[in-house]
Scaffold this active site. Structure first.
Site, PDB file in Angstrom:
ATOM      1  N   SER A  78      40.389  61.504  62.579  1.00 37.66           N
ATOM      2  CA  SER A  78      40.772  62.450  61.454  1.00 37.66           C
ATOM      3  C   SER A  78      41.966  61.889  60.673  1.00 37.66           C
ATOM      4  O   SER A  78      41.994  62.323  59.505  1.00 37.66           O
ATOM      5  CB  SER A  78      41.319  63.615  62.019  1.00 37.66           C
ATOM      6  OG  SER A  78      40.116  64.420  62.610  1.00 37.66           O
ATOM      7  N   LYS A 102      40.718  61.241  57.348  1.00 37.97           N
ATOM      8  CA  LYS A 102      40.362  62.228  56.222  1.00 37.97           C
ATOM      9  C   LYS A 102      41.437  62.157  55.154  1.00 37.97           C
ATOM     10  O   LYS A 102      40.810  62.536  54.070  1.00 37.97           O
ATOM     11  CB  LYS A 102      40.581  63.502  56.973  1.00 37.97           C
ATOM     12  CG  LYS A 102      39.294  63.826  57.938  1.00 37.97           C
ATOM     13  CD  LYS A 102      39.794  64.962  58.920  1.00 37.97           C
ATOM     14  CE  LYS A 102      38.507  65.428  59.955  1.00 37.97           C
ATOM     15  NZ  LYS A 102      38.757  66.138  60.845  1.00 37.97           N
ATOM     16  N   TYR A 129      30.430  59.096  57.983  1.00 39.80           N
ATOM     17  CA  TYR A 129      31.441  59.786  58.373  1.00 39.80           C
ATOM     18  C   TYR A 129      32.138  59.192  59.817  1.00 39.80           C
ATOM     19  O   TYR A 129      33.498  59.076  60.048  1.00 39.80           O
ATOM     20  CB  TYR A 129      31.180  61.190  58.681  1.00 39.80           C
ATOM     21  CG  TYR A 129      32.206  62.114  59.547  1.00 39.80           C
ATOM     22  CD1 TYR A 129      33.235  62.537  58.770  1.00 39.80           C
ATOM     23  CD2 TYR A 129      32.160  62.392  60.932  1.00 39.80           C
ATOM     24  CE1 TYR A 129      34.171  63.382  59.457  1.00 39.80           C
ATOM     25  CE2 TYR A 129      33.099  63.327  61.378  1.00 39.80           C
ATOM     26  CZ  TYR A 129      34.085  63.459  60.635  1.00 39.80           C
ATOM     27  OH  TYR A 129      35.156  64.359  61.330  1.00 39.80           O
ATOM     28  N   TYR A 135      46.364  70.133  62.211  1.00 44.08           N
ATOM     29  CA  TYR A 135      45.394  71.037  62.828  1.00 44.08           C
ATOM     30  C   TYR A 135      46.006  72.556  63.101  1.00 44.08           C
ATOM     31  O   TYR A 135      46.919  72.865  62.074  1.00 44.08           O
ATOM     32  CB  TYR A 135      44.500  70.843  64.079  1.00 44.08           C
ATOM     33  CG  TYR A 135      43.909  69.154  64.217  1.00 44.08           C
ATOM     34  CD1 TYR A 135      43.143  68.631  63.317  1.00 44.08           C
ATOM     35  CD2 TYR A 135      44.409  68.865  65.381  1.00 44.08           C
ATOM     36  CE1 TYR A 135      42.861  67.534  63.687  1.00 44.08           C
ATOM     37  CE2 TYR A 135      43.973  67.299  65.304  1.00 44.08           C
ATOM     38  CZ  TYR A 135      42.986  66.774  64.549  1.00 44.08           C
ATOM     39  OH  TYR A 135      42.775  65.424  64.722  1.00 44.08           O
ATOM     40  N   VAL A 151      41.912  62.547  66.838  1.00 40.19           N
ATOM     41  CA  VAL A 151      41.834  62.414  68.330  1.00 40.19           C
ATOM     42  C   VAL A 151      41.959  61.283  69.057  1.00 40.19           C
ATOM     43  O   VAL A 151      41.858  61.212  70.397  1.00 40.19           O
ATOM     44  CB  VAL A 151      40.687  63.228  68.802  1.00 40.19           C
ATOM     45  CG1 VAL A 151      40.514  64.659  68.573  1.00 40.19           C
ATOM     46  CG2 VAL A 151      39.245  62.473  67.886  1.00 40.19           C
TER      47      VAL A 151
HETATM   48  N1  GLN Z   1      35.669  61.948  64.635  1.00 39.66           N
HETATM   49  C1  GLN Z   1      36.029  63.279  64.962  1.00 39.66           C
HETATM   50  C2  GLN Z   1      35.501  64.313  64.728  1.00 39.66           C
HETATM   51  O1  GLN Z   1      34.581  64.443  63.985  1.00 39.66           O
HETATM   52  C3  GLN Z   1      37.835  63.374  64.375  1.00 39.66           C
HETATM   53  C4  GLN Z   1      38.390  64.562  64.862  1.00 39.66           C
HETATM   54  C5  GLN Z   1      39.669  64.426  64.928  1.00 39.66           C
HETATM   55  O2  GLN Z   1      40.493  63.333  65.048  1.00 39.66           O
HETATM   56  N2  GLN Z   1      40.249  65.624  65.302  1.00 39.66           N
HETATM   57  O3  GLN Z   1      35.257  65.118  65.776  1.00 39.66           O
END
Ligand code: GLN
Length: 308
Positions: free
Chosen positions: A65, A68, A192, A244, A262
Site C-alpha cells: 500500500s 498508493k 495494481y 488505515y 502489508v
Molecule cells: N496489495 C495489497 C492489497 O491490495 C495492499 C494492501 C496493503 O498494503 N494494505 O490488498
C-alpha cells in the site's frame, strides 16, 4: 542534524524489535507468508543529504500500500486534481483498507480516499499507457526518479496476489458498475498487483519520503519531480488515511505523514526535515508494522518530530 546517530538508532531498533512477537505476518498474499517475522530495519534520509540506518536496510521488500501514495502523485501529475478527485474522495474511513462496505452505503458510491484499496484501484486505473507493460514502465520510471535507482517489481509476489485477489476484484467490479473504473478488470488487477509488488529497500524508501518532505524536489540536486501542491496533497492523505483505520491514533502517538503496507513497510515524511523508510513484517491486527510503529513512536518522541 538533530543529533541522530547510528548507535542511538541501533538502540531504538533493538528496543522496538521484541514487539514483533506480538504481531503476525500477512497471510492473504501467499508469497509474503515466508518473510522473517523478526526483521526490523530503518533508514533516515535528511534533506541536507546525510543518511542514517540500522538493521538490514538494504533488504528489498515490496511496497504494497505504500505504492498508493506514489501512484496518487503520478496520476495527479498526469491528469490534474479535478479529474482524479472525480473518481476518488478525500475523506478518511473507519473501516479496514480492503472493506467494500462504504462503497455501497456512502452515496454516490465513490471510494472514500486513495489510500484504501477501492480508492487506490480507481487511481491505478488512471495510469496512462498503451498496454500493461507501457503503463508499468511509465510508473516504474517515475518511481525510479524518486529513488534515483532503477525500479522493478517482484514477480512472485505480484503473481501470488493476482491469483488470490478476489476481494480486490469485487471492489473493481463494484467501482466499474458506478463508473469509477473503466476497462478490463483483469488488466487493472495485473497493473495494481505489479504496482503493489514494486520492490525497494529502506534506503530507497527513505529517499522517496525525503522527496515528499522536500515539497517534491530532490534533496541532492534540487530537481523537482512532483509539484509542491501535489506533494502537499499526498502528505495530507498520509496524515488522515496513511495508517488505515489507525491513522488517528498514529497522528496522536507519532504525528508525522506516513504510509504503511502489508509487507511491513512504512514510509515517513517529516516536512522540511527528512524521509524515513522502515521494514518490519510483523503486523498488528490493522495491518501496520507493529515494531515499525513502536520504532517511529520512540524516534519521533525523542527528536520531537511530530508536526502537531
Ligand atoms: N496489495 C495489497 C492489497 O491490495 C495492499 C494492501 C496493503 O498494503 N494494505 O490488498
Amino acid at each position: 542534524m538533530d543529533q541522530v546517530n547510528k548507535e542511538e538508532l541501533m538502540k531504538l531498533v533493538e528496543k522496538a524489535r521484541p514487539y514483533s512477537t506480538n504481531g503476525k505476518l500477512i497471510d492473504y498474499i501467499p508469497a509474503l507468508r515466508t518473510e522473517n517475522i523478526d526483521d526490523l530495519a530503518i533508514s533516515i534520509y535528511f534533506l541536507d543529504g546525510s543518511f542514517y540506518y540500522a538493521g538490514d536496510y538494504l533488504k528489498p521488500f515490496t511496497l504494497q500500500s505504500i505504492s498508493k501514495v506514489i501512484a496518487l502523485a503520478y496520476v495527479l501529475i498526469e491528469h490534474g486534481e479535478e479529474q482524479v478527485f472525480s473518481k476518488v474522495g478525500m475523506e478518511p474511513t473507519g473501516d479496514p483498507f480492503n472493506s467494500i462496505a462504504k462503497l455501497e452505503t456512502n452515496k454516490p458510491n465513490k471510494p472514500l480516499n486513495p489510500m484504501i484499496n477501492a480508492g487506490a484501484l480507481a487511481v491505478t486505473n488512471l495510469i496512462i499507457g498503451k498496454n500493461l507493460e507501457d503503463k508499468w514502465n511509465r510508473f516504474a520510471s517515475f518511481v525510479g526518479k524518486l529513488t534515483k535507482s532503477p525500479i522493478s517489481y517482484n514477480q512472485t509476489v505480484s503473481n501470488s496476489e493476482f491469483e488470490t485477489a478476489f476481494l480486490n476484484r469485487s471492489l473493481c467490479y463494484f467501482l466499474k458498475q458506478y463508473g469509477y473504473v473503466q476497462g478490463d478488470i483483469e488488466d487493472l488487477l495485473a497493473l495494481y498487483t505489479r504496482q503493489c509488488a514494486t520492490e525497494m529497500n529502506c534506503k530507497d524508501l527513505a529517499r522517496v519520503g525525503a522527496v515528499f518532505s522536500n515539497d517534491g524536489c530532490d534533496p541532492n540536486t534540487g530537481e523537482c519531480y512532483i509539484p509542491k501542491n501535489i506533494a502537499r496533497i499526498c502528505k495530507t492523505f498520509m496524515v488522515t488515511c496513511g495508517m488505515y483505520n489507525a491513522s488517528g491514533e498514529f497522528a496522536i502517538k507519532v504525528g508525522i505523514p506516513a504510509k504503511s503496507g502489508v509487507s511491513g513497510g512504512i514510509m515517513g515524511s517529516v516536512p522540511g526535515k527528512c524521509g524515513i523508510g522502515i521494514y518490519g513484517p510483523s503486523l498488528n491486527e490493522i495491518g501496520n508494522s507493529i515494531a515499525g510503529i513502536k520504532l517511529l513512536e520512540m524516534l519521533c518522541e525523542k527528536y520531537d518530530w511530530s508536526i502537531f
